[in-house]
Design an enzyme around this catalytic site. Sequence first.
Site, PDB file in Angstrom:
ATOM      1  N   ARG A   1     -15.594  57.753 -48.650  1.00 44.57           N
ATOM      2  CA  ARG A   1     -15.055  58.697 -49.621  1.00 44.57           C
ATOM      3  C   ARG A   1     -15.011  58.099 -51.015  1.00 44.57           C
ATOM      4  O   ARG A   1     -15.219  58.790 -52.020  1.00 44.57           O
ATOM      5  CB  ARG A   1     -13.649  59.128 -49.184  1.00 44.57           C
ATOM      6  CG  ARG A   1     -13.612  59.916 -47.869  1.00 44.57           C
ATOM      7  CD  ARG A   1     -12.177  60.261 -47.508  1.00 44.57           C
ATOM      8  NE  ARG A   1     -12.096  61.044 -46.278  1.00 44.57           N
ATOM      9  CZ  ARG A   1     -11.900  60.537 -45.073  1.00 44.57           C
ATOM     10  NH1 ARG A   1     -11.819  59.208 -44.922  1.00 44.57           N
ATOM     11  NH2 ARG A   1     -11.801  61.316 -44.019  1.00 44.57           N
TER      12      ARG A   1
ATOM     13  N   ASP B   1      -4.752  64.104 -41.554  1.00 49.17           N
ATOM     14  CA  ASP B   1      -4.780  62.903 -40.722  1.00 49.17           C
ATOM     15  C   ASP B   1      -3.538  62.843 -39.831  1.00 49.17           C
ATOM     16  O   ASP B   1      -3.623  62.514 -38.642  1.00 49.17           O
ATOM     17  CB  ASP B   1      -4.835  61.649 -41.594  1.00 49.17           C
ATOM     18  CG  ASP B   1      -5.879  61.735 -42.679  1.00 49.17           C
ATOM     19  OD1 ASP B   1      -6.883  61.021 -42.601  1.00 49.17           O
ATOM     20  OD2 ASP B   1      -5.686  62.527 -43.614  1.00 49.17           O
TER      21      ASP B   1
ATOM     22  N   ARG C   1      -3.696  65.410 -37.052  1.00 51.82           N
ATOM     23  CA  ARG C   1      -4.620  64.959 -36.004  1.00 51.82           C
ATOM     24  C   ARG C   1      -3.977  63.869 -35.144  1.00 51.82           C
ATOM     25  O   ARG C   1      -4.113  63.867 -33.917  1.00 51.82           O
ATOM     26  CB  ARG C   1      -5.908  64.425 -36.637  1.00 51.82           C
ATOM     27  CG  ARG C   1      -6.874  65.514 -37.093  1.00 51.82           C
ATOM     28  CD  ARG C   1      -8.059  64.912 -37.829  1.00 51.82           C
ATOM     29  NE  ARG C   1      -9.095  65.912 -38.087  1.00 51.82           N
ATOM     30  CZ  ARG C   1      -9.996  65.819 -39.039  1.00 51.82           C
ATOM     31  NH1 ARG C   1     -10.002  64.743 -39.847  1.00 51.82           N
ATOM     32  NH2 ARG C   1     -10.911  66.752 -39.204  1.00 51.82           N
TER      33      ARG C   1
ATOM     34  N   HIS D   1      -6.245  58.184 -48.121  1.00 55.42           N
ATOM     35  CA  HIS D   1      -6.915  59.101 -47.194  1.00 55.42           C
ATOM     36  C   HIS D   1      -8.341  58.574 -47.047  1.00 55.42           C
ATOM     37  O   HIS D   1      -9.256  58.958 -47.744  1.00 55.42           O
ATOM     38  CB  HIS D   1      -6.934  60.524 -47.756  1.00 55.42           C
ATOM     39  CG  HIS D   1      -7.783  61.470 -46.950  1.00 55.42           C
ATOM     40  ND1 HIS D   1      -7.593  61.693 -45.611  1.00 55.42           N
ATOM     41  CD2 HIS D   1      -8.841  62.239 -47.304  1.00 55.42           C
ATOM     42  CE1 HIS D   1      -8.478  62.565 -45.170  1.00 55.42           C
ATOM     43  NE2 HIS D   1      -9.259  62.910 -46.184  1.00 55.42           N
TER      44      HIS D   1
END
Length: 263
Positions: free
Chosen positions: A39, A99, A102, A126
């Site tokens: 990312r 996140d 999950r 993240h």
Amino acid sequence: GIQCTSAGSVSGSDDPEICRDADVIAITAGAKQKPGQSRLELAGATVGIMEKILPKLVEVAPNAIFVLVANPVDVVTYCAKKITGLPENQVFGSGTVLDTARLKYLLGQELGVDSRNVHDAILGEHGDSELAVWSSANISSIDLDRFCQLRGRPDRAGLARPYRGVRDSAYEIIRRKGATYYGVAMAVERSVRAIVRDEHSVLPVSNLLQGQYGIDGLCMSIPAVVGRSGVEDTLEIPLSPAEREALRDSAAPLRGVVDSLEL
């Protein structure tokens, strides 16, 4: 699992005027993440997009709460704060809301318990350096280690697998279908709902740290109270010494990217 949502209509336009006097604006525009690409590698291109669109949006909706979603979301959120000049509470990133959701789901499966009874969070970047906070994790107020014992598990050592699944999920999704859409949309909906309904929800959103955990001048995810005014407060929850060190380690690559952008 299957998640059902209510239906709605979406209209499209590239005219900032459609956002005039909006209460909430979610920014999803950004460079596309390629298979195997981190990312953080998207930073320059995505920040360039922010520099083009954010001033126009602030002009038509200066009182809106801006929710940044594009990756790398922590860097983009920091840059958005700089670009807009808006008060800290009005600009935050979707952070590790997805996140964390999950992780709760996977922990619930691993432990054989309803994920709604799982209380844990992923903090930090993240991205690849995010960390699961095991020290304060609990199942309906039962300490995680104790719950593992009650369920016939010797300790939580085996729970590293669900964490790795969360951390690496985006890479697997991008490898399989080219991009991530649905999970992050649910996370954005959760954040927007907290604002619109003034829920004062505690969510791990990306916000500017100002000395928490010894980190200053970076946007990262730590629990925050989110309501009608955006980020109402950040919560410096207890961390173990190892977790505090991991959080500072998570800040290092973000600091490097932010400094390289010379904002």
